[in-house]
Design a protein around this motif. Structure first.
Motif, PDB file in Angstrom:
ATOM      1  N   LYS A   6       1.204  -1.646  -0.072  1.00 38.85           N
ATOM      2  CA  LYS A   6       0.170   0.046   0.079  1.00 38.85           C
ATOM      3  C   LYS A   6       1.096   1.331  -0.404  1.00 38.85           C
ATOM      4  O   LYS A   6       1.698   0.800   0.747  1.00 38.85           O
ATOM      5  N   PRO A   7       0.594   2.495  -0.187  1.00 36.68           N
ATOM      6  CA  PRO A   7       0.985   3.752  -0.660  1.00 36.68           C
ATOM      7  C   PRO A   7       1.731   3.593   0.807  1.00 36.68           C
ATOM      8  O   PRO A   7       0.590   3.350   1.821  1.00 36.68           O
ATOM      9  N   ALA A   8       2.767   4.731   1.220  1.00 35.72           N
ATOM     10  CA  ALA A   8       3.279   4.881   2.517  1.00 35.72           C
ATOM     11  C   ALA A   8       2.545   5.479   3.373  1.00 35.72           C
ATOM     12  O   ALA A   8       1.809   6.638   3.228  1.00 35.72           O
ATOM     13  N   PRO A   9       2.419   4.467   5.037  1.00 30.39           N
ATOM     14  CA  PRO A   9       1.583   5.517   5.511  1.00 30.39           C
ATOM     15  C   PRO A   9       1.707   7.090   5.623  1.00 30.39           C
ATOM     16  O   PRO A   9       0.970   7.422   5.622  1.00 30.39           O
ATOM     17  N   ALA A  10       3.071   7.559   5.783  1.00 29.94           N
ATOM     18  CA  ALA A  10       2.769   9.394   6.096  1.00 29.94           C
ATOM     19  C   ALA A  10       2.122  10.122   4.897  1.00 29.94           C
ATOM     20  O   ALA A  10       0.980  10.807   5.266  1.00 29.94           O
ATOM     21  N   GLN A 243       8.389   3.259 -16.743  1.00 28.62           N
ATOM     22  CA  GLN A 243       8.507   2.404 -17.333  1.00 28.62           C
ATOM     23  C   GLN A 243       8.292   0.977 -16.600  1.00 28.62           C
ATOM     24  O   GLN A 243       8.564  -0.795 -16.714  1.00 28.62           O
ATOM     25  N   LEU A 244       8.105   0.978 -14.997  1.00 28.26           N
ATOM     26  CA  LEU A 244       8.153   0.125 -14.004  1.00 28.26           C
ATOM     27  C   LEU A 244       6.541  -0.223 -14.528  1.00 28.26           C
ATOM     28  O   LEU A 244       7.232  -1.391 -14.466  1.00 28.26           O
ATOM     29  N   SER A 245       5.198   0.920 -14.772  1.00 26.00           N
ATOM     30  CA  SER A 245       4.298  -0.109 -15.167  1.00 26.00           C
ATOM     31  C   SER A 245       4.069  -1.065 -16.446  1.00 26.00           C
ATOM     32  O   SER A 245       3.995  -1.572 -16.103  1.00 26.00           O
ATOM     33  N   LEU A 246       5.079  -0.587 -17.036  1.00 24.94           N
ATOM     34  CA  LEU A 246       4.688  -1.231 -18.693  1.00 24.94           C
ATOM     35  C   LEU A 246       5.867  -2.885 -18.648  1.00 24.94           C
ATOM     36  O   LEU A 246       5.569  -3.769 -18.833  1.00 24.94           O
ATOM     37  N   ALA A 687       8.965  -3.644  -4.671  1.00 30.15           N
ATOM     38  CA  ALA A 687       8.536  -4.562  -5.715  1.00 30.15           C
ATOM     39  C   ALA A 687       7.580  -2.792  -4.479  1.00 30.15           C
ATOM     40  O   ALA A 687       6.215  -2.915  -5.925  1.00 30.15           O
ATOM     41  N   ALA A 688       7.276  -2.932  -3.700  1.00 31.54           N
ATOM     42  CA  ALA A 688       6.571  -1.371  -2.693  1.00 31.54           C
ATOM     43  C   ALA A 688       7.074  -0.614  -2.706  1.00 31.54           C
ATOM     44  O   ALA A 688       5.609  -0.005  -3.467  1.00 31.54           O
ATOM     45  N   CYS A 689       7.747  -0.142  -3.322  1.00 37.20           N
ATOM     46  CA  CYS A 689       8.446   1.051  -3.535  1.00 37.20           C
ATOM     47  C   CYS A 689       8.040   0.949  -5.183  1.00 37.20           C
ATOM     48  O   CYS A 689       7.738   2.550  -5.095  1.00 37.20           O
ATOM     49  N   ALA A 690       8.264   0.315  -6.059  1.00 36.21           N
ATOM     50  CA  ALA A 690       8.115   0.448  -7.437  1.00 36.21           C
ATOM     51  C   ALA A 690       6.876   0.717  -7.398  1.00 36.21           C
ATOM     52  O   ALA A 690       5.749   1.657  -7.887  1.00 36.21           O
ATOM     53  N   GLU A 691       5.578  -0.383  -6.961  1.00 35.31           N
ATOM     54  CA  GLU A 691       4.567   0.200  -6.878  1.00 35.31           C
ATOM     55  C   GLU A 691       3.773   1.439  -6.489  1.00 35.31           C
ATOM     56  O   GLU A 691       3.391   1.559  -7.210  1.00 35.31           O
ATOM     57  N   ARG A 692       4.332   1.839  -5.713  1.00 36.89           N
ATOM     58  CA  ARG A 692       4.603   3.274  -4.868  1.00 36.89           C
ATOM     59  C   ARG A 692       4.380   5.052  -5.895  1.00 36.89           C
ATOM     60  O   ARG A 692       3.659   5.274  -6.151  1.00 36.89           O
ATOM     61  N   ILE A 693       5.729   3.764  -6.555  1.00 39.87           N
ATOM     62  CA  ILE A 693       6.094   5.015  -7.904  1.00 39.87           C
ATOM     63  C   ILE A 693       5.064   5.130  -8.964  1.00 39.87           C
ATOM     64  O   ILE A 693       4.150   5.929  -9.156  1.00 39.87           O
ATOM     65  N   VAL A 694       4.984   3.907  -9.448  1.00 39.57           N
ATOM     66  CA  VAL A 694       3.744   3.154 -10.311  1.00 39.57           C
ATOM     67  C   VAL A 694       2.552   4.329  -9.427  1.00 39.57           C
ATOM     68  O   VAL A 694       1.975   5.091 -10.520  1.00 39.57           O
ATOM     69  N   GLN A 695       1.816   4.567  -8.948  1.00 35.20           N
ATOM     70  CA  GLN A 695       0.569   4.870  -8.062  1.00 35.20           C
ATOM     71  C   GLN A 695       0.316   5.960  -7.927  1.00 35.20           C
ATOM     72  O   GLN A 695      -0.255   6.848  -8.390  1.00 35.20           O
ATOM     73  N   ARG A 696       1.960   6.532  -7.802  1.00 40.65           N
ATOM     74  CA  ARG A 696       1.837   8.309  -7.816  1.00 40.65           C
ATOM     75  C   ARG A 696       1.672   8.885  -8.794  1.00 40.65           C
ATOM     76  O   ARG A 696       0.960   9.705  -9.248  1.00 40.65           O
ATOM     77  N   TRP A 697       2.662   8.529  -9.992  1.00 42.58           N
ATOM     78  CA  TRP A 697       2.214   8.686 -11.263  1.00 42.58           C
ATOM     79  C   TRP A 697       1.266   8.036 -12.400  1.00 42.58           C
ATOM     80  O   TRP A 697       1.086   9.274 -13.443  1.00 42.58           O
ATOM     81  N   VAL A 698       1.674   6.616 -12.432  1.00 39.36           N
ATOM     82  CA  VAL A 698       0.197   6.038 -13.823  1.00 39.36           C
ATOM     83  C   VAL A 698      -0.398   6.162 -13.354  1.00 39.36           C
ATOM     84  O   VAL A 698      -2.308   6.958 -13.948  1.00 39.36           O
ATOM     85  N   GLY A 699      -1.095   5.974 -12.118  1.00 38.77           N
ATOM     86  CA  GLY A 699      -2.684   5.881 -11.523  1.00 38.77           C
ATOM     87  C   GLY A 699      -3.422   7.833 -11.766  1.00 38.77           C
ATOM     88  O   GLY A 699      -4.209   7.582 -12.418  1.00 38.77           O
ATOM     89  N   GLY A 700      -2.282   8.474 -11.444  1.00 43.96           N
ATOM     90  CA  GLY A 700      -3.040   9.554 -11.531  1.00 43.96           C
ATOM     91  C   GLY A 700      -2.986  10.574 -12.961  1.00 43.96           C
ATOM     92  O   GLY A 700      -3.709  11.271 -13.556  1.00 43.96           O
ATOM     93  N   ALA A 701      -1.469   9.467 -14.209  1.00 40.71           N
ATOM     94  CA  ALA A 701      -1.461  10.302 -15.175  1.00 40.71           C
ATOM     95  C   ALA A 701      -2.882   9.389 -15.742  1.00 40.71           C
ATOM     96  O   ALA A 701      -3.406  10.481 -16.891  1.00 40.71           O
TER      97      ALA A 701
END
Ligand code: ADP
Ligand code: MG
Length: 707
Positions: A6-10, A243-246, A687-701
């Motif tokens: 999940k996204p980091a709690p902070a 890149q991570l998402s693809l 993998a969790a970090c990769a997920e957070r980065i994808v979430q931040r950018w690709v989810g929103g994009a």
């Protein structure tokens, strides 16, 4: 796809808080922002300015340059309120440099007029343009100064992309409020510390603050052109997210099973033996690559790039035969009906002698015919199914689809490609399930760096050799005033038994208008060339008429084919050796190259005439020059990238790429190797970090892209 962590709690606490927590944001405002994909504070942090205004200094009026935005301060000399044509207010200002400038307003209130008493000091920001009496600013932003010296701003003013229904000042205020809640660096940063340090770019928090409120001494040029280190920091993270998402899509896809194909290549060998030509070395190599993929128990994900005319179709046919030989079905989808139909004919000619049923399906196939085709697809009688988007529609069930081929892939979105794949899905969404192998083909060569970013989910093969015996197309650039000579040239060519295309282009017009223009050209040419058999193809004709005209042209029953750019992709008539493109200056390089690829397919020397309307703009001239200089699709693509930028090069439908908000693959290409290295490491280690980065950018994009 597996959601790792999940996204980091902070962040959940700060960045993912709803915009509604900001002061002055009611339900209505929230709804409006949400419509544009702005829901959380983080969305506001990443809603970056599209430009900046420099109000940190004053420019003497005399030093103003036309077209360069600037801030000035002056004293009102005269005010004139006019009503001729339309109401307007003109205010003349002068400053100590003894320059004068006219401010012109078309929308104004009476009280505004009263503000401008002669002698009043006014500070204004705008872009000066030449007017009747020297430089003018139309609707500058301004403020009337009192007696005291007003302070200059100590930051550059951000200008945000406009949101309909939300005043720019409101948006600015909201972003300011959101930034107040920007957490400390450690909470905001998603990259592991050592990676972030190694970037030698500003930290994320600093980058965001710099971009939203650059200090007065920030490099405005770098900011405006997107080269500022703060922008590169964000671009890098965004490219990393994509890149991570693809790559994750690819990993997820490869977790599925697929049927192993190619145990027997009997049918493929028979086709090869029946061809009137031998495969080129490049075709052999690419087919071998495809074959090796198909033999694997997980799905192939391969892109075959090859310039127009390099012979991709036969490679696709051979691959399809490996599937059919194994007792499975294959499908080939093409972006236009014209192209799909041509493939259908070609493939039928190749495969029917081998006793293989090829089925045809387009949107226009209806009624009983449709029901009959659907049945053969469902019961497996149709071994190869060729068609348009219709192949992906609901209600179309394959018996046992093992290979999905998509031609001219750049015309389709990623989603459409996946939809065809899903037609062959069987079983649960895990390794025990089976998905078809995917072969996608494109004639739009893209530079290597771009390919690495755009197709990170695919393996890439390149057919980098044209079949032998082709003479390069000679390209001629001519003004439209020389049209009469061209008509004579066509007359002469056709008298020798050659065939020609006349391509009518109109951009940004409706199909209807384009069809009318083509019709008009057709009639004019019929009148001028009465001895020739002339045909017409345009997008508004029904499929049968289009098809009939194409077949007649292919069979040599038509000398000259007047067409719109519907013939752009894939059409193959080797005897056609002359092409005239009208208003070539309106087309992009990729499209010109595609069109030109329709000639030069036979042994006769071919010519392509690019006719343009003077005067020619700078970019258009460079495009036509490039076309004259080279036939090499990859060089043309490089040039295209330089002239247009990658978004357009790949087409907006390339959803994965169109969604870039900050990165520009041409501008930021040098970051790609770094992006790839980081992506690889994160996928392996975090993998969790990769997920957070994808979430931040690709989810929103994805949300912004659909807004
Ligand atoms: P594209 O890569 O643009 O889709 P096509 O598959 O339509 O190209 O092939 C272009 C033409 O070249 C077709 O007429 C095809 O039959 C022919 N062709 C393909 N491969 C060869 C080859 N190895 N030698 C000669 N002609 C070939
Ligand atoms: Mg093709």
């Amino acid at each position: 796809m597996a959601r790792a962590g999940k996204p980091a709690p902070a962040l959940a606490a700060a960045g993912l808080a709803a915009i509604a927590i900001l002061p002055g944001v009611g339900p209505q405002m929230s709804a409006k922002l949400a419509e544009r994909g702005l829901e959380t504070l983080q969305d506001l942090w990443f809603w970056l300015p599209r430009g900046y205004e420099d109000r940190t200094r004053l420019t003497p009026i005399r030093a103003l340059q036309s077209g360069v935005a600037a801030q000035i301060e002056g004293t009102v000399q005269a005010v004139e309120r006019g009503f001729r044509y339309r109401p307007q207010l003109k205010v003349a200002l002068a400053d100590e440099s003894r320059g004068t400038l006219l401010m012109r307003f078309f929308h104004f209130r009476s009280q505004q007029v009263n503000q401008f008493q002669p002698g009043t000091r006014v500070r204004a920001f705008g872009t000066p343009r030449p007017g009747q009496l020297g430089l003018e600013m139309v609707h500058p932003s301004y403020r009337v100064l009192g007696g005291e010296d007003a302070e200059l701003s100590d930051r550059l003013d951000p200008v945000y992309p406009q949101l309909e229904g939300i005043a720019p000042a409101t948006l600015k205020r909201l972003i300011g409020e959101a930034l107040k809640r920007l957490p400390e660096e450690a909470e905001l940063e998603l990259l592991p510390a050592d990676i972030a340090r190694a970037l030698q770019l500003p930290a994320l928090r600093e980058a965001l603050l710099t971009l939203h409120r650059p200090p007065a001494d920030a490099d405005l040029n770098a900011l405006q052109s997107g080269h500022h280190p703060a922008q590169r920091r964000l671009a890098l993270e965004e490219m990393l997210a994509h890149q991570l998402s693809l790559r994750r899509q690819r990993i997820a896809m490869q977790k599925h099973g697929a049927v192993k194909l190619g145990a027997s290549a009997r049918l493929a060998e028979r086709l090869r033996a029946s061809l009137s030509f031998a495969l080129t070395g490049a075709q052999e190599r690419v087919f071998a690559e495809v074959r090796a993929d198909l033999a694997q128990p997980h799905p192939m994900l391969r892109l075959v790039q090859g310039d127009v005319g390099s012979g991709k179709t036969v490679v696709a046919a051979l691959a399809a035969l490996l599937a059919i030989d194994g007792g499975y079905q294959a499908a080939l989808m093409a972006p236009t009906e014209l192209l799909a139909e041509q493939h259908f004919n070609t493939l039928r000619n190749w495969l029917e002698p081998l006793g293989i049923d090829v089925a045809w399906l387009a949107g226009k196939v209806g009624g009983k015919a449709r029901a009959a085709v659907l049945q053969t697809i469902a019961n497996g009688e149709a071994k190869l199914v060729v068609g348009t988007h219709a192949l992906m529609q609901e209600g179309i069930a394959f018996h046992d689809l093992a290979l999905a081929i998509v031609d001219e892939q750049h015309r389709f979105g990623v989603q459409q490609r996946l939809a065809l794949r899903d037609k062959g899905r069987a079983g649960a969404d895990d390794a025990s399930s089976r998905v078809p192998h995917q072969l996608v083909m494109t004639a739009t060569p893209i530079p290597r760096t771009l390919a690495m970013a755009a197709y990170a989910d695919l393996d890439v093969s390149v057919i980098d050799e044209l079949p032998p015996g082709r003479t390069p197309v000679q390209t001629i650039v001519l003004t439209s005033e020389r049209r009469p000579e061209l008509v004579e040239r066509i007359r002469a060519a056709c008298a020798e038994g050659r065939q020609a295309y006349w391509v009518c282009t109109l951009i940004d017009e409706s199909d209807e208008v384009i069809a009318q223009a083509a019709q008009g050209t057709y009639e004019a040419l019929v009148a001028q060339l009465p001895e020739l058999r002339i045909g017409l193809v345009h997008g508004r004709m029904n499929a049968r008429d289009k098809q009939a005209a194409m077949l007649d042209f292919k069979a040599g029953k038509i000398d000259l084919l007047v067409a719109t750019t519907v013939i752009e992709v894939g059409v193959d008539v080797p005897n056609a050796s002359l092409m005239i493109i009208e208003n070539a200056e309106r087309l992009g390089l990729a499209q010109l190259h595609q069109l030109r690829g329709r000639v030069g397919r036979g042994a006769t020397a071919s010519a392509c005439v690019l006719m343009y309307q003077s005067p020619l703009g700078q970019i258009a001239r460079q495009r036509l020059e490039t076309m004259r200089e080279t036939n090499d699709g990859f060089r043309i693509a490089e040039k295209d990238l330089e002239l247009r930028g990658p978004g357009e090069l790949l087409g907006t439908r390339q959803t994965g790429l169109a969604a870039f908000r900050i990165a520009d693959l041409a501008r930021d290409a040098d970051l790609l190797p770094q992006v790839q290295r980081i992506a690889e490491r994160l996928l392996k280690e975090d993998a969790a970090c990769a997920e957070r980065i994808v979430q931040r950018w690709v989810g929103g994009a994805a949300r912004y892209a659909s807004a």
